[in-house]
Scaffold this active site. Sequence first.
Site, PDB file in Angstrom:
ATOM      1  N   GLU A 119      -9.075 -11.238  -0.380  1.00  0.00           N
ATOM      2  CA  GLU A 119     -10.007 -10.582  -1.321  1.00  0.00           C
ATOM      3  C   GLU A 119     -10.561  -9.286  -0.731  1.00  0.00           C
ATOM      4  OE1 GLU A 119     -12.880 -13.588  -2.287  1.00  0.00           O
ATOM      5  OE2 GLU A 119     -11.360 -14.794  -3.313  1.00  0.00           O
ATOM      6  N   GLU A 134       5.072   2.519  17.028  1.00  0.00           N
ATOM      7  CA  GLU A 134       6.301   1.793  17.359  1.00  0.00           C
ATOM      8  C   GLU A 134       6.027   0.346  17.786  1.00  0.00           C
ATOM      9  OE1 GLU A 134       5.076   4.386  18.893  1.00  0.00           O
ATOM     10  OE2 GLU A 134       4.607   3.634  20.898  1.00  0.00           O
ATOM     11  N   HIS A 173      -3.528  -5.543   7.975  1.00  0.00           N
ATOM     12  CA  HIS A 173      -3.267  -6.766   8.733  1.00  0.00           C
ATOM     13  C   HIS A 173      -4.450  -7.720   8.556  1.00  0.00           C
ATOM     14  CE1 HIS A 173      -1.413  -9.203  11.834  1.00  0.00           C
ATOM     15  NE2 HIS A 173      -2.604  -9.330  12.391  1.00  0.00           N
ATOM     16  N   ASN A 207      -1.533  -6.677  -2.474  1.00  0.00           N
ATOM     17  CA  ASN A 207      -2.194  -5.448  -2.004  1.00  0.00           C
ATOM     18  C   ASN A 207      -1.671  -4.236  -2.766  1.00  0.00           C
ATOM     19  OD1 ASN A 207      -4.174  -5.717   0.355  1.00  0.00           O
ATOM     20  ND2 ASN A 207      -2.551  -7.169   0.891  1.00  0.00           N
ATOM     21  N   GLU A 220      -9.047  -7.560   1.699  1.00  0.00           N
ATOM     22  CA  GLU A 220      -7.921  -6.633   1.855  1.00  0.00           C
ATOM     23  C   GLU A 220      -7.795  -5.765   0.609  1.00  0.00           C
ATOM     24  OE1 GLU A 220      -4.135  -8.255   3.171  1.00  0.00           O
ATOM     25  OE2 GLU A 220      -5.146  -9.965   4.062  1.00  0.00           O
ATOM     26  N   GLY A 242       3.168  -8.836  -3.219  1.00  0.00           N
ATOM     27  CA  GLY A 242       2.648  -7.488  -3.511  1.00  0.00           C
ATOM     28  C   GLY A 242       1.243  -7.439  -4.086  1.00  0.00           C
ATOM     29  N   MET A 246       7.590  -7.030   5.630  1.00  0.00           N
ATOM     30  CA  MET A 246       7.819  -7.927   6.763  1.00  0.00           C
ATOM     31  C   MET A 246       8.947  -7.438   7.671  1.00  0.00           C
ATOM     32  SD  MET A 246       5.454 -10.037   6.228  1.00  0.00           S
ATOM     33  CE  MET A 246       5.787 -11.409   7.315  1.00  0.00           C
ATOM     34  N   ARG A 247       8.936  -6.130   7.934  1.00  0.00           N
ATOM     35  CA  ARG A 247       9.928  -5.608   8.873  1.00  0.00           C
ATOM     36  C   ARG A 247       9.232  -4.642   9.812  1.00  0.00           C
ATOM     37  NH1 ARG A 247      15.273  -3.241   6.538  1.00  0.00           N
ATOM     38  NH2 ARG A 247      15.926  -3.559   8.688  1.00  0.00           N
TER      39      ARG A 247
HETATM   40  C1  GRF Z   1      -1.354  -9.671   3.528  1.00  0.00           C
HETATM   41  O1  GRF Z   1      -2.094 -10.731   4.070  1.00  0.00           O
HETATM   42  C2  GRF Z   1      -1.308  -8.516   4.484  1.00  0.00           C
HETATM   43  O2  GRF Z   1      -2.455  -8.398   5.268  1.00  0.00           O
HETATM   44  C3  GRF Z   1      -0.135  -8.859   5.368  1.00  0.00           C
HETATM   45  O3  GRF Z   1       0.794  -9.477   4.517  1.00  0.00           O
HETATM   46  C4  GRF Z   1       0.132 -10.025   3.384  1.00  0.00           C
HETATM   47  C5  GRF Z   1       0.752  -9.390   2.187  1.00  0.00           C
HETATM   48  O4  GRF Z   1       0.300  -9.930   0.982  1.00  0.00           O
HETATM   49  N1  GRF Z   1       0.375  -7.682   6.027  1.00  0.00           N
HETATM   50  P1  GRF Z   1       0.647  -9.213  -0.405  1.00  0.00           P
HETATM   51  O5  GRF Z   1       2.161  -9.125  -0.485  1.00  0.00           O
HETATM   52  O6  GRF Z   1       0.021  -7.862  -0.388  1.00  0.00           O
HETATM   53  O7  GRF Z   1       0.092 -10.116  -1.435  1.00  0.00           O
END
Ligand code: GRF
Length: 181
Positions: free
Chosen positions: A163, A133, A100, A14, A165, A12, A81-82
């Site tokens: 970083e 979708e 992403h 982000n 992101e 988590g 992750m779903r």
């Molecule tokens: C990140 O690299 C994001 O781009 C991808 O999954 C990762 C999640 O990292 N979708 P975090 O859980 O936010 O640290």
Amino acid sequence: MLKIGILISGRGSNMQAILQAIKAGFLDAECTIVISNKADAKGLEVAKSFGSQTAVSTDEKQILGILQGHKVDLIILAGYMRIVGKILLDAFPNKILNIHPSLLPSFKGLNAQRQALKAGVKISGCTVHYVNEKLDDGKIIFQEPVPVLDHDTEASLSKRILEKEHVIYPKAIQLYSEGKV
Ligand code: GRF
């Protein structure tokens, strides 16, 4: 004020960047709920440390109920992750964002940083996009390039991209909240 619900599966970071941006007043939004599909997601503890309400569920119908119960306007996927299914997509049309770790449409799916290294590109980056979708396919909102260096490993490239992101996700949500995307 824009009410967001954040969906996570893991550490988590982000989500943390978004909660920090809200706290610092850089992002005009309120996070009303953080939901994880994994009970042991490290991000849940981080969310609690920010005073966020949290929930755990793997059932999309139940997740929808929780989001609606917390009056969420916009769903933020942050390492969720779903694949998002029809239940959420229909209830939140063009109201689900994802980040992403590549410059989409390149390197969709898992291990995007590894894919970039394998392809030998000199620039990769990260993308905030709407969720539809198909996997990592929706309209692009914001992108940031990141150089791929000769000595990069998957870990070092992932770190450099992460970083960025953390910078662009709060920015993109702010643009959304101002009706600019
Ligand atoms: C990140 O690299 C994001 O781009 C991808 O999954 C990762 C999640 O990292 N979708 P975090 O859980 O936010 O640290």
